[in-house]
Design a protein around this motif. Structure first.
Motif, PDB file in Angstrom:
ATOM      1  N   GLN A   1       5.446   0.151 -21.690  1.00 47.13           N
ATOM      2  CA  GLN A   1       4.407   1.071 -21.607  1.00 47.13           C
ATOM      3  C   GLN A   1       3.835   1.280 -20.265  1.00 47.13           C
ATOM      4  OE1 GLN A   1       1.985  -0.298 -24.578  1.00 47.13           O
ATOM      5  NE2 GLN A   1       0.310  -0.936 -23.277  1.00 47.13           N
ATOM      6  N   VAL A   2       3.138   2.522 -19.937  1.00 43.98           N
ATOM      7  CA  VAL A   2       2.791   2.425 -18.502  1.00 43.98           C
ATOM      8  C   VAL A   2       1.107   2.203 -18.978  1.00 43.98           C
ATOM      9  CG1 VAL A   2       1.975   3.965 -16.756  1.00 43.98           C
ATOM     10  CG2 VAL A   2       4.205   4.124 -17.904  1.00 43.98           C
ATOM     11  N   ASP A   3       0.661   1.027 -18.148  1.00 49.88           N
ATOM     12  CA  ASP A   3      -0.612   0.517 -18.211  1.00 49.88           C
ATOM     13  C   ASP A   3      -1.508   1.033 -16.849  1.00 49.88           C
ATOM     14  OD1 ASP A   3       0.065  -0.894 -20.401  1.00 49.88           O
ATOM     15  OD2 ASP A   3       0.597  -2.607 -19.219  1.00 49.88           O
ATOM     16  N   TYR A   4      -0.728   1.459 -15.886  1.00 47.15           N
ATOM     17  CA  TYR A   4      -1.511   1.922 -14.688  1.00 47.15           C
ATOM     18  C   TYR A   4      -0.754   2.831 -13.888  1.00 47.15           C
ATOM     19  CZ  TYR A   4      -4.580   1.699 -10.565  1.00 47.15           C
ATOM     20  OH  TYR A   4      -5.432   2.013  -9.465  1.00 47.15           O
ATOM     21  N   VAL A   5      -1.293   3.640 -13.114  1.00 43.90           N
ATOM     22  CA  VAL A   5      -0.402   4.760 -12.383  1.00 43.90           C
ATOM     23  C   VAL A   5      -1.318   5.042 -11.140  1.00 43.90           C
ATOM     24  CG1 VAL A   5      -1.152   6.655 -13.460  1.00 43.90           C
ATOM     25  CG2 VAL A   5       0.748   6.485 -12.211  1.00 43.90           C
ATOM     26  N   LEU A   6      -0.617   4.905 -10.096  1.00 41.30           N
ATOM     27  CA  LEU A   6      -1.110   5.494  -8.731  1.00 41.30           C
ATOM     28  C   LEU A   6      -0.128   6.219  -7.842  1.00 41.30           C
ATOM     29  CD1 LEU A   6      -3.985   5.003  -7.035  1.00 41.30           C
ATOM     30  CD2 LEU A   6      -2.729   3.084  -6.143  1.00 41.30           C
ATOM     31  N   GLY A   7      -0.451   7.244  -6.996  1.00 38.62           N
ATOM     32  CA  GLY A   7       0.444   7.781  -6.232  1.00 38.62           C
ATOM     33  C   GLY A   7       1.014   9.012  -6.872  1.00 38.62           C
TER      34      GLY A   7
ATOM     35  N   PRO B   1       0.903  -1.044   0.139  1.00 39.88           N
ATOM     36  CA  PRO B   1      -0.071   0.149  -0.151  1.00 39.88           C
ATOM     37  C   PRO B   1       1.012   1.340  -0.051  1.00 39.88           C
ATOM     38  CG  PRO B   1      -0.558  -1.615   1.730  1.00 39.88           C
ATOM     39  CD  PRO B   1       0.630  -2.021   1.121  1.00 39.88           C
ATOM     40  N   LEU B   2       0.369   2.192  -0.675  1.00 37.96           N
ATOM     41  CA  LEU B   2       1.292   3.589  -0.591  1.00 37.96           C
ATOM     42  C   LEU B   2       1.176   4.143   0.640  1.00 37.96           C
ATOM     43  CD1 LEU B   2      -0.043   5.430  -4.090  1.00 37.96           C
ATOM     44  CD2 LEU B   2       1.949   3.525  -3.636  1.00 37.96           C
TER      45      LEU B   2
ATOM     46  N   GLU C   1       9.727   4.797   1.896  1.00 35.84           N
ATOM     47  CA  GLU C   1       8.102   5.029   1.991  1.00 35.84           C
ATOM     48  C   GLU C   1       7.614   4.830   0.657  1.00 35.84           C
ATOM     49  OE1 GLU C   1       4.524   7.797   3.412  1.00 35.84           O
ATOM     50  OE2 GLU C   1       6.540   8.472   3.615  1.00 35.84           O
ATOM     51  N   ALA C   2       6.824   3.795   0.269  1.00 41.31           N
ATOM     52  CA  ALA C   2       6.116   3.909  -1.058  1.00 41.31           C
ATOM     53  C   ALA C   2       5.339   4.875  -1.444  1.00 41.31           C
ATOM     54  CB  ALA C   2       5.426   2.520  -0.876  1.00 41.31           C
ATOM     55  N   ILE C   3       5.494   5.669  -2.221  1.00 40.96           N
ATOM     56  CA  ILE C   3       4.776   6.889  -2.718  1.00 40.96           C
ATOM     57  C   ILE C   3       4.089   6.688  -3.955  1.00 40.96           C
ATOM     58  CG2 ILE C   3       5.951   8.386  -1.384  1.00 40.96           C
ATOM     59  CD1 ILE C   3       7.444   9.398  -3.805  1.00 40.96           C
ATOM     60  N   GLY C   4       4.501   5.786  -4.924  1.00 36.69           N
ATOM     61  CA  GLY C   4       3.971   5.768  -6.223  1.00 36.69           C
ATOM     62  C   GLY C   4       3.916   4.278  -6.806  1.00 36.69           C
ATOM     63  N   TYR C   5       2.975   3.946  -7.595  1.00 36.29           N
ATOM     64  CA  TYR C   5       2.998   2.627  -8.147  1.00 36.29           C
ATOM     65  C   TYR C   5       2.590   2.769  -9.691  1.00 36.29           C
ATOM     66  CZ  TYR C   5       0.590  -1.776  -9.448  1.00 36.29           C
ATOM     67  OH  TYR C   5       0.295  -3.149  -9.890  1.00 36.29           O
ATOM     68  N   LEU C   6       3.662   1.983 -10.462  1.00 41.79           N
ATOM     69  CA  LEU C   6       3.267   1.825 -11.712  1.00 41.79           C
ATOM     70  C   LEU C   6       3.086   0.139 -12.331  1.00 41.79           C
ATOM     71  CD1 LEU C   6       5.917   4.064 -13.249  1.00 41.79           C
ATOM     72  CD2 LEU C   6       3.676   4.745 -13.158  1.00 41.79           C
ATOM     73  N   ARG C   7       1.999   0.069 -13.208  1.00 41.39           N
ATOM     74  CA  ARG C   7       2.100  -1.173 -13.764  1.00 41.39           C
ATOM     75  C   ARG C   7       2.649  -0.987 -15.231  1.00 41.39           C
ATOM     76  NH1 ARG C   7       1.601  -6.807 -12.694  1.00 41.39           N
ATOM     77  NH2 ARG C   7       0.938  -7.705 -14.771  1.00 41.39           N
ATOM     78  N   ARG C   8       3.456  -1.700 -15.662  1.00 39.20           N
ATOM     79  CA  ARG C   8       4.087  -1.603 -17.045  1.00 39.20           C
ATOM     80  C   ARG C   8       4.092  -2.753 -17.591  1.00 39.20           C
ATOM     81  NH1 ARG C   8       9.566   1.586 -16.455  1.00 39.20           N
ATOM     82  NH2 ARG C   8       9.045   2.499 -18.535  1.00 39.20           N
ATOM     83  N   SER C   9       4.234  -2.833 -19.012  1.00 36.95           N
ATOM     84  CA  SER C   9       4.058  -4.034 -19.744  1.00 36.95           C
ATOM     85  C   SER C   9       4.924  -3.622 -21.099  1.00 36.95           C
ATOM     86  CB  SER C   9       2.595  -4.408 -19.838  1.00 36.95           C
ATOM     87  OG  SER C   9       2.053  -3.791 -20.995  1.00 36.95           O
ATOM     88  N   GLU C  10       5.054  -4.736 -21.816  1.00 37.58           N
ATOM     89  CA  GLU C  10       5.700  -4.774 -22.998  1.00 37.58           C
ATOM     90  C   GLU C  10       4.622  -5.263 -24.146  1.00 37.58           C
ATOM     91  OE1 GLU C  10       9.563  -6.213 -25.814  1.00 37.58           O
ATOM     92  OE2 GLU C  10       9.878  -6.146 -23.697  1.00 37.58           O
ATOM     93  N   ASN C  11       4.045  -4.092 -24.607  1.00 36.82           N
ATOM     94  CA  ASN C  11       2.755  -4.514 -25.575  1.00 36.82           C
ATOM     95  C   ASN C  11       1.776  -5.510 -24.832  1.00 36.82           C
ATOM     96  OD1 ASN C  11       3.955  -3.380 -27.780  1.00 36.82           O
ATOM     97  ND2 ASN C  11       5.176  -5.242 -28.171  1.00 36.82           N
ATOM     98  N   LYS C  12       1.745  -4.890 -23.540  1.00 38.95           N
ATOM     99  CA  LYS C  12       0.564  -5.704 -22.547  1.00 38.95           C
ATOM    100  C   LYS C  12       0.714  -7.226 -22.654  1.00 38.95           C
ATOM    101  CE  LYS C  12      -2.840  -1.722 -22.797  1.00 38.95           C
ATOM    102  NZ  LYS C  12      -4.079  -1.828 -22.958  1.00 38.95           N
TER     103      LYS C  12
END
Length: 440
Positions: free
Chosen positions: A155-161, A70-71, A83-94
């Motif tokens: 590529q960035v698929d999801y971002v939080l924080g 958790p952030l 401290e965790a302040i940001g979150y990325l979900r990344r992929s290569e062509n999903k």
């Protein structure tokens, strides 16, 4: 990953709270003064906080997905609390996805905590550019890295924080990776901007102790994941070397044999049983092996049966053994042939200390086939040939075969670990864009 903006250790960033224009939720900015982008943890809206007036960039109107860390969670890695302040979900062509957590410490700046297939790494942005040694290798900090992946697109698929650059879903960079055991060197290129990240593989116990996550078994291995058998192999080779040297010393000090007594005895030409005695044979060590070697120099197309009895003069305890010297020769459609040996050797193991006599019961035998049809020579058992049985007794305490068996047994665990290590490395390298495949 864009370049780390750096942190002034004398002026630690303050925590700042803002209100999300979309959902009204209170969003904490943990790296105030450095963060320029933040994703609302309540609705997922992207907020630009680089100005006093918080600007709504994108409104997603959806709740933040559950994440492993958790952030706002804090954990200690490399002796520093992050401290965790940001979150990325990344992929290569999903098709090939991974997660990245942005960690922050007001005195040490930023780190990236990367989760790939439940294998974790801690990454730090470099302030120096690695030096190319060749097309396949890079060098930084005195260490060499081999090329593993190339021409990827993340590529960035999801971002939080919150983040120190303006991040957005769909943002894409070119990637390449180089590795050495335990460490990955990653290159990301976006436009005219190039960044380098050095990521250290985290053992499951380390990441679990820091943030409470429970890593699963990772297979195939991560590109920079060190073999779990490597450290054991290093210790195993040392232990085997010590064991080998110790056994060799034992063989040198206690091995070999010492001649005790010898004798020559005639063999009757009529094939009757005979008996002879050799002694005394003195064994001074607690337990020794006794070796009896017999030879019939003129033996041809026949054999000599040999029964041995080693008799303790004091206790009359008997140790028995059997041997046979045999030698055959002839000629057939394929030409001349020979078989057997005129010499026979037996060993009696673990004989207690004492004084012994060796009783030899022996009998000469001739080949019973027709000598005319087969061209055999029976002269060895005639009176004129005077066949002799030569006996030599020696003693020692160690069988060379036992020493070899001990070496093999000591090497078996090492060989098993080496086999598992090679399988691990093969599976790891097969993931590379430059895999050597089955010819490796």
């Amino acid at each position: 990953m864009p370049p780390d903006p750096g942190i002034d250790a004398q002026a630690a960033p303050a925590v700042r709270a803002i209100t999300c224009p979309s959902c009204g939720g209170s969003v904490q900015i943990r790296a105030a003064g450095y963060t320029v982008h933040v994703a609302c943890q309540y609705c997922g809206s992207m907020l630009d906080v680089d100005s006093p007036q918080v600007k709504l960039i994108t409104e997603h109107n959806r709740a933040g997905r559950e994440i492993d860390i958790p952030l706002g969670a804090r954990g200690v890695l490399d002796g520093i609390e992050w401290e965790a302040i940001g979150y990325l979900r990344r992929s290569e062509n999903k098709a090939y996805g991974w997660e990245e957590y942005l960690l922050f410490n007001p005195y040490y700046g930023y780190r990236w905590l990367v989760n790939v297939r439940d294998g974790w790494s801690l990454g730090e942005l470099l302030t120096v550019t690695p030096r190319f040694q060749s097309f396949d290798t890079l060098q930084v900090g005195g260490e060499t890295y081999g090329r593993f992946f190339s021409n990827g697109r993340a590529q960035v698929d999801y971002v939080l924080g919150e983040f120190y650059w303006r991040v957005s879903v769909g943002e894409e960079v070119k990637t390449s990776d180089w590795v050495r055991p335990g460490v990955m060197l990653s290159r990301e290129e976006s436009g005219n901007e190039i960044s380098w990240t050095l990521s250290r593989w985290l053992p499951p116990g380390e990441i679990s102790g820091a943030f409470g996550v429970s890593p699963d078994y990772v297979w195939p291995p991560l590109p920079h994941q060190p073999s779990p058998h490597g450290a054991w192999l290093k210790s195993g080779f040392k232990i085997f070397g010590i064991a080998f040297a110790f056994l060799f010393l034992i063989a040198f000090v206690f091995g070999g044999s010492e001649s005790a007594i010898s004798g020559n005895f005639p063999i009757a030409s009529d094939g009757r049983e005979q008996s002879a005695t050799l002694g005394p044979i003195t064994l001074s060590r607690p337990y020794e092996r006794v070796q009896v070697a017999a030879e019939v120099p003129v033996l041809e197309n026949g054999w000599v049966d040999l029964d041995y009895s080693l008799v303790d003069r004091r206790t009359q305890q008997v140790f028995e053994g059997y041997g046979a010297a045999e030698r055959y020769a002839g000629r057939d459609s394929d030409g001349a042939w020979t078989e057997g040996s005129r010499r026979s050797t037996i060993s009696i193991a673990s004989v207690p200390a004492g004084t012994y006599d060796l009783v030899i019961d022996y009998k000469g035998n001739r080949w019973t086939e027709s000598p005319i049809a087969n061209g055999f020579d029976w002269s060895w058992m005639t009176a004129s040939s005077s066949p002799q049985l030569n006996i030599e007794v020696s003693h020692g305490v160690l069988y060379i075969s036992n020493l070899l068996i001990a070496w093999v047994l000591a090497a078996l665990p090492l060989a098993f670990a080496l086999w598992r290590h090679l399988n691990f490395e093969k599976a790891r390298r097969e993931e590379s864009d430059f895999s050597l495949g089955s010819d490796e």
